[in-house]
Scaffold this active site. Structure first.
Site, PDB file in Angstrom:
ATOM      1  N   SER A 143     141.766  62.771  75.607  1.00 48.97           N
ATOM      2  CA  SER A 143     142.290  61.815  74.640  1.00 48.97           C
ATOM      3  C   SER A 143     141.212  60.798  74.314  1.00 48.97           C
ATOM      4  CB  SER A 143     143.506  61.087  75.241  1.00 48.97           C
ATOM      5  OG  SER A 143     143.900  59.987  74.445  1.00 48.97           O
ATOM      6  N   TYR A 157     148.074  56.743  81.795  1.00 55.03           N
ATOM      7  CA  TYR A 157     147.551  57.773  80.900  1.00 55.03           C
ATOM      8  C   TYR A 157     146.050  57.585  80.702  1.00 55.03           C
ATOM      9  CZ  TYR A 157     147.487  60.838  76.758  1.00 55.03           C
ATOM     10  OH  TYR A 157     147.233  61.836  75.856  1.00 55.03           O
TER      11      TYR A 157
END
Length: 254
Positions: A143, A157
């Site tokens: 990401s 995350y």
């Protein structure tokens, strides 16, 4: 584009979003695709789409946070297909609770197991097959949060994706001598079902400006079809309309 005929690809998180699009793209290039995800029904729907286009797909449902199930799937791939050329290590999760004050031990476990432990389990299960054939490509979906820290993604995350970036580079450090290449893709915002877990809803207009799953599938296919002597270590990609940059400019009155 180089054909993937005769190659075997294993895609996790294959029932929707980036995983689904990647599975369709790899199958379209000729690969036999093994589809993994928690829910069998979406995987079967993807398999039917692949087979409708004369491709080949095998459904191996399972929770990739379960190391025993991951190893069982890898063993099934080896016994059933005899090889593994491409791993798309794509499964991941996020939470609505994205501030330290909101996190509980249970939610911390969910985010780290779903994005980091699971990715380790899958890569560790795939590597022995690739070592034996002295060839293979591993493509991880990380990401933008794997490179940049932002409250938008949340601490769990962000930490997990930073660790996944490091893990991918460590594979290249150790496994380059075995003909194995690892690429970590760090996309900015992608219009996938994981957006439903955002604390603030994302409008349809905003999603249309984001990267689309098919954009990532094209990139995954490009990485998977490079010659064996080429290793794309990391790819950072974002929408042209980068909402993080737009917010920064707005805060500066620009």
């Amino acid at each position: 584009m180089t054909s993937l005929r005769g190659k075997v690809a294993w895609v996790t998180g294959a029932g929707s979003g980036i995983g689904e699009a990647a599975a369709l793209a790899l199958a379209g290039a000729g690969a036999t695709v093994v589809l993994t995800g928690r829910r069998k029904e979406p995987l079967e729907a993807v398999a039917k789409r692949i087979e409708a286009g004369t491709g080949r797909a095998h459904v191996e449902a399972g929770d990739v946070t379960d190391a025993k199930r991951v190893n069982a799937i890898a063993n099934a791939v080896r016994s059933m297909l005899g090889r593994l050329d491409i791993l798309v290590n794509n499964a991941g999760v996020n939470l609505r609770e994205r501030r330290w004050a909101e996190l509980t031990p249970e939610r911390i476990d969910t985010i780290l197991e779903g994005n980091l432990s699971s990715a380790f389990y899958v890569a560790a299960a795939a590597l022995p097959i690739m070592r034996a054939q002295q060839d293979g490509v591993i493509i991880h979906t990380a990401s933008w949060a794997g490179r940049f820290v932002s409250p938008l993604s949340g601490p769990g995350y962000t930490a997990a994706k930073h660790a996944l970036v490091a893990a991918s580079h460590s594979i290249n450090t150790e496994e380059c001598k075995n003909g194995i290449r690892s690429c970590v893709i760090c996309p900015g915002e992608v219009a996938t079902p994981i957006l439903a877990h955002r604390p603030v809803p994302v409008s349809a207009d905003e999603q249309a400006r984001m990267l689309q799953p098919e954009d990532l599938a094209d990139l995954i296919l490009f990485v998977a079809t490079r010659p064996k002597h080429v290793c794309l270590n990391e790819v950072l990609v974002s929408p042209t309309w980068n909402r993080g940059y737009v917010r920064q400019l707005a805060s500066l009155g620009m």
